[in-house]
Design a protein around this motif. Structure first.
Motif, PDB file in Angstrom:
ATOM      1  N   ARG A 182       0.829  -1.200   0.000  1.00 34.36           N
ATOM      2  CA  ARG A 182       0.000   0.000   0.000  1.00 34.36           C
ATOM      3  C   ARG A 182       0.865   1.252   0.000  1.00 34.36           C
ATOM      4  NH1 ARG A 182      -4.328   2.261  -1.961  1.00 34.36           N
ATOM      5  NH2 ARG A 182      -5.237   3.825  -0.568  1.00 34.36           N
ATOM      6  N   TRP A 183       1.989   1.232   0.693  1.00 32.21           N
ATOM      7  CA  TRP A 183       2.878   2.385   0.718  1.00 32.21           C
ATOM      8  C   TRP A 183       3.447   2.673  -0.669  1.00 32.21           C
ATOM      9  CZ3 TRP A 183       8.220   2.807  -0.111  1.00 32.21           C
ATOM     10  CH2 TRP A 183       8.775   4.036   0.247  1.00 32.21           C
ATOM     11  N   ARG A 184       3.802   1.631  -1.390  1.00 31.19           N
ATOM     12  CA  ARG A 184       4.305   1.826  -2.763  1.00 31.19           C
ATOM     13  C   ARG A 184       3.228   2.433  -3.654  1.00 31.19           C
ATOM     14  NH1 ARG A 184       6.347  -3.600  -2.095  1.00 31.19           N
ATOM     15  NH2 ARG A 184       8.548  -3.586  -1.475  1.00 31.19           N
ATOM     16  N   GLU A 185       1.977   1.960  -3.490  1.00 36.52           N
ATOM     17  CA  GLU A 185       0.899   2.505  -4.311  1.00 36.52           C
ATOM     18  C   GLU A 185       0.669   3.982  -4.005  1.00 36.52           C
ATOM     19  OE1 GLU A 185      -2.416   0.089  -3.522  1.00 36.52           O
ATOM     20  OE2 GLU A 185      -1.671  -1.664  -4.633  1.00 36.52           O
ATOM     21  N   LEU A 186       0.651   4.342  -2.737  1.00 32.23           N
ATOM     22  CA  LEU A 186       0.452   5.745  -2.378  1.00 32.23           C
ATOM     23  C   LEU A 186       1.610   6.604  -2.853  1.00 32.23           C
ATOM     24  CD1 LEU A 186      -0.925   5.374   1.259  1.00 32.23           C
ATOM     25  CD2 LEU A 186      -2.200   5.983  -0.802  1.00 32.23           C
ATOM     26  N   ARG A 187       2.812   6.077  -2.799  1.00 27.79           N
ATOM     27  CA  ARG A 187       3.972   6.839  -3.268  1.00 27.79           C
ATOM     28  C   ARG A 187       3.886   7.080  -4.768  1.00 27.79           C
ATOM     29  NH1 ARG A 187      10.299   5.066  -2.516  1.00 27.79           N
ATOM     30  NH2 ARG A 187      11.232   7.035  -3.203  1.00 27.79           N
ATOM     31  N   LEU A 189       1.080   7.241  -6.502  1.00 28.28           N
ATOM     32  CA  LEU A 189       0.002   8.192  -6.762  1.00 28.28           C
ATOM     33  C   LEU A 189       0.426   9.624  -6.461  1.00 28.28           C
ATOM     34  CD1 LEU A 189      -3.087   6.260  -5.327  1.00 28.28           C
ATOM     35  CD2 LEU A 189      -2.546   6.702  -7.729  1.00 28.28           C
ATOM     36  N   ARG A 190       1.298   9.818  -5.501  1.00 32.81           N
ATOM     37  CA  ARG A 190       1.742  11.164  -5.129  1.00 32.81           C
ATOM     38  C   ARG A 190       2.906  11.659  -5.983  1.00 32.81           C
ATOM     39  NH1 ARG A 190       1.648  10.627   1.493  1.00 32.81           N
ATOM     40  NH2 ARG A 190      -0.617  10.340   1.697  1.00 32.81           N
TER      41      ARG A 190
END
Length: 240
Positions: A182-187, A189-190
């Protein structure tokens, strides 16, 4: 009026062990703590005092059914609640609590770490030997206190058998993997740097081209047939 003030009681407590016994009888733990901080309590509160009839403060706390005083004594470095508390060296506080049916005091001793399976008299007896002399209600209450630690250990063992530790390690590992993903996905997206992808194999088509080939195979038709002939090394027939 002034004789009953806390200040007067605090000064009077310097007279000796008689006032200490009175404070224990009343359960004045706050005054005992104040005297202890001021250095006015006699040293060696675990020892028996002749002025108290050869008894110790722990014995008096059990005689007056003051478990809060036992908790106060347990916080002092010079008090040991596992040794005899009378001048004859006969019994420990656990013995007198069981013998006199002081349920609250016995419960406090157990929670303070006193093992009631150890001998509590100089003849090697344990507290459970003295609870049969009481009426059924007190007997059951004392028995519940004496078996508190064993019942807690049994509950912990049943809980561990029901949920093996390896399952917890697997669940923790899955949680960590999900959090990282999930952290990779949020990174991404940002606008952060994408996670590195593995290098392509030699002779392999780029990812975009591979997706197009897969779509052609799924849709079928003449283009799919020509693609299959090209992969097999045969020339396509223009008449077809």
């Amino acid at each position: 009026m002034a004789s009953s003030s806390p200040r007067h009681r605090l000064v009077s407590a310097r007279r000796g062990p008689f006032v200490v016994a009175e404070l224990i009888q009343r359960g004045e733990v706050s005054l005992l703590e104040a005297l202890s901080r001021g250095g006015h309590l006699p040293e060696g509160l675990s020892r028996c005092d002749e002025a108290l009839g050869g008894l110790s403060p722990a014995y008096l706390a059990i005689a007056y059914d003051r478990p809060e005083v036992l908790s106060f004594l347990a916080r002092r470095a010079d008090v040991d609640l596992k040794v005899a508390c009378d001048d004859a060296g006969y019994g420990t506080p656990a013995f007198y609590a069981a013998y006199n049916a002081r349920v609250r005091c016995l419960d406090t001793l157990v929670r303070l770490g006193v093992d009631c399976r150890d001998p509590c008299t100089k003849f090697g007896e344990i507290p459970s030997h003295f609870i049969d002399r009481h009426e059924p209600v007190l007997h059951d209450q004392l028995l519940d206190v004496l078996t508190l630690r064993d019942r807690a250990a049994d509950r912990i063992q049943r809980w561990l058998r029901r949920f093996p530790m390896m399952d917890y390690f697997r669940a923790a590992r899955l949680v960590v993997v999900c959090i990282q993903r999930r952290w990779r996905e949020l990174r991404a997206l940002r606008g952060g740097a994408p996670s590195p992808s593995p290098p392509p194999l030699e002779g392999a088509a780029p990812p975009e081209e591979e997706e197009g080939l897969l779509l052609l195979r799924r849709e079928g038709g003449p283009a799919a047939g020509q693609l299959q002939l090209q992969e097999e090394g045969e020339a396509p027939n223009p008449a077809s």
